[in-house]
Design a protein around this motif. Structure first.
Motif, PDB file in Angstrom:
ATOM      1  N   ALA A  87     -24.556  33.625 -11.440  1.00 30.00           N
ATOM      2  CA  ALA A  87     -24.656  33.173 -12.832  1.00 30.00           C
ATOM      3  C   ALA A  87     -23.292  32.949 -13.468  1.00 30.00           C
ATOM      4  N   HIS A  88     -22.353  33.857 -13.206  1.00 30.08           N
ATOM      5  CA  HIS A  88     -21.064  33.756 -13.896  1.00 30.08           C
ATOM      6  C   HIS A  88     -20.326  32.491 -13.524  1.00 30.08           C
ATOM      7  N   ILE A  89     -20.289  32.175 -12.241  1.00 27.80           N
ATOM      8  CA  ILE A  89     -19.525  30.991 -11.821  1.00 27.80           C
ATOM      9  C   ILE A  89     -20.151  29.711 -12.374  1.00 27.80           C
ATOM     10  N   VAL A  90     -21.480  29.709 -12.488  1.00 30.73           N
ATOM     11  CA  VAL A  90     -22.149  28.522 -13.031  1.00 30.73           C
ATOM     12  C   VAL A  90     -21.801  28.351 -14.513  1.00 30.73           C
ATOM     13  N   ASP A 132     -29.116  27.456  -1.336  1.00 35.00           N
ATOM     14  CA  ASP A 132     -28.917  27.704  -2.770  1.00 35.00           C
ATOM     15  C   ASP A 132     -28.671  29.169  -3.077  1.00 35.00           C
ATOM     16  N   ASP A 133     -28.377  29.979  -2.076  1.00 32.23           N
ATOM     17  CA  ASP A 133     -28.207  31.417  -2.304  1.00 32.23           C
ATOM     18  C   ASP A 133     -26.759  31.884  -2.165  1.00 32.23           C
ATOM     19  N   THR A 134     -26.077  31.388  -1.137  1.00 32.09           N
ATOM     20  CA  THR A 134     -24.745  31.889  -0.817  1.00 32.09           C
ATOM     21  C   THR A 134     -23.735  31.538  -1.901  1.00 32.09           C
ATOM     22  N   PRO A 135     -22.966  32.530  -2.387  1.00 31.12           N
ATOM     23  CA  PRO A 135     -21.973  32.249  -3.428  1.00 31.12           C
ATOM     24  C   PRO A 135     -20.963  31.163  -3.030  1.00 31.12           C
ATOM     25  N   HIS A 165     -27.630  27.207 -18.623  1.00 31.68           N
ATOM     26  CA  HIS A 165     -28.695  28.154 -18.956  1.00 31.68           C
ATOM     27  C   HIS A 165     -28.981  28.959 -17.701  1.00 31.68           C
ATOM     28  N   THR A 166     -28.528  30.215 -17.694  1.00 29.45           N
ATOM     29  CA  THR A 166     -28.692  31.011 -16.480  1.00 29.45           C
ATOM     30  C   THR A 166     -29.510  32.271 -16.742  1.00 29.45           C
ATOM     31  N   ARG A 167     -30.120  32.359 -17.917  1.00 27.51           N
ATOM     32  CA  ARG A 167     -30.866  33.572 -18.270  1.00 27.51           C
ATOM     33  C   ARG A 167     -32.367  33.302 -18.212  1.00 27.51           C
ATOM     34  N   PHE A 168     -33.122  34.283 -18.671  1.00 26.08           N
ATOM     35  CA  PHE A 168     -34.573  34.139 -18.721  1.00 26.08           C
ATOM     36  C   PHE A 168     -34.947  32.911 -19.570  1.00 26.08           C
ATOM     37  N   TRP A 169     -35.863  32.135 -19.068  1.00 22.98           N
ATOM     38  CA  TRP A 169     -36.252  30.891 -19.739  1.00 22.98           C
ATOM     39  C   TRP A 169     -37.427  31.165 -20.671  1.00 22.98           C
TER      40      TRP A 169
END
Lengths: 156, 245
Positions: free
Chosen positions: B125-128, B213-216, B140-144
């Protein structure tokens, strides 16, 4: 903006086109992305109700050396520690495979190949750690560290 | 071949001026201004093909999928094969899709569109969010909360401009359910770009990019690429407005 919210019918473009055609939105009010989409459409139409692709069996990815790898693993030699921080480093299995090929070229018997190459790699590893220990920098010796700690609060 | 096509397009671009009269480029209709080239007439106006190579994708571990059991049948055409039960993507196909997506992003940025990044993996989330900030765009990386798009005017208490492009760095809420914003974007006629792993459904995504879509490391690469595409689009937009002011 007038628009249809039935996302499963057609695609976003067909729904915008419908509105444009029937005067639901004026041509000047068309979405910003519309021209870009028309110029560079995606490779597959993003339709929800798209038929499923042909179900073909997935191709297994196998290599010739997998047979040798299996031999090492079944004898309990395959699992060495891997340094995941350096992608260039050779894995334990790769070192075993190299040694195996080398010994095979030298004409070692088939039945002894696995044991001998495992032993050779073990000796290689021990030599490497010995070399690493002797090459350790002097600065980390205990006396120098304590010397350094004494000066830590001194003003310079 | 390509060069010849570009030359032909260049001579024909004068005729296509009318196409440019969107709300973001109103100055173009003025005939006194010297003839501008239309970015849409070029196959790759922002040169996005040179941002990455297939080797970069490989090094960032984009080719790793999930295990065979979780495969979504719609993802089958993008697979290379299965290595002892783990699915592997065909990076040539991925590269083609990714270039399409980057080109689309650059064009939207050039036209002054609002771009929103999405991601529900807390590890990334932080890097995005950082990438979105650096691009001058949104994330928007939190609960929708339901209805952020579909009921925006009511929820925010004012007429709300929705994004013009949504970029999903992962399209799943968790391993089982798809992000509601994928559906809501389709409802609100917003195009989407999405990194789809082997367990995701690519059907509603306008420009799907098959990949891990998982690996940092992979997410870092995608962020870098999209940031570069957006900055190229914006730089060109800046150049355009300076030339015409």
């Amino acid at each position: 903006m007038a628009s249809s919210r039935l996302e499963r019918i057609g695609t976003i473009v067909t729904r915008v086109e419908g509105l444009l055609l029937r005067g639901g939105i004026k041509p000047d009010d068309r979405p910003l992305w519309y021209d870009v989409y028309k110029a560079f459409p995606p490779l597959v139409e993003p339709k929800y109700a798209r038929p499923k692709p042909d179900i073909k069996p997935i191709k297994p990815i196998l290599y010739h050396e997998d047979v040798i790898r299996a031999k090492f693993h079944s004898n309990g030699y395959g699992m060495g520690a891997v340094n995941m921080l350096s992608p260039t480093g050779e894995s334990h299995t790769k070192r075993l495979l190299k040694q195996y090929e080398k010994l095979k070229r030298e004409g070692v018997l088939e039945s002894e190949l696995v044991e001998k190459s495992a032993a050779a790699v073990e000796i290689e590893r021990q030599d490497y750690t010995k070399l690493k220990n002797t090459r350790a920098p002097e600065a980390t010796s205990q006396s120098q560290i304590t010397e350094h700690l004494k000066d830590i609060f001194n003003e310079k | 071949m390509m060069l010849k096509k570009v030359c032909n397009i260049r001579s024909a671009c004068i005729l296509s001026m009318r196409k440019l009269s969107t709300d973001v480029q109103p100055a173009l209709l003025n005939n006194d201004v010297k003839q501008q080239k239309n970015p849409l007439d070029y196959p790759d106006y922002f040169q996005v093909h040179n941002i990455f190579t297939v080797k970069d994708l490989f090094n960032a571990r984009v080719h790793y999928g999930h295990k065979e059991g979780s495969l979504n049948d719609n993802m089958r055409p993008y697979l290379y094969g299965s290595r002892l039960g783990h699915l592997i993507f065909d990076l040539n196909i991925t590269a083609e899709h990714l270039r399409k997506a980057l080109n689309f992003t650059a064009h939207i940025a050039y036209r002054g569109g609002i771009i929103c990044f999405f991601n529900r993996n807390s590890l990334n989330a932080h890097i995005v969010e950082k990438t979105a900030k650096e691009c001058g765009e949104y994330a928007h990386t939190r609960f929708w909360r339901g209805g952020i798009f579909t009921n925006a005017n009511y929820q925010f208490g004012a007429v709300t401009r929705l994004p013009d492009l949504c970029i999903f760095l992962n399209t799943q809420n968790n391993i089982l359910t798809q992000h509601t914003a994928v559906r809501d974007s389709a409802k609100m006629l917003i195009p989407t770009i999405g990194i789809v792993d082997t367990n995701c459904d690519p059907n509603l995504i306008t420009y799907p990019v098959p990949g891990n879509d998982d690996t940092p490391v992979a997410i870092e690469l995608y962020c870098k690429l999209f940031k570069e595409a957006i900055s190229r689009g914006k730089a060109e937009r800046m150049k355009f407005s300076q030339e015409n002011s």
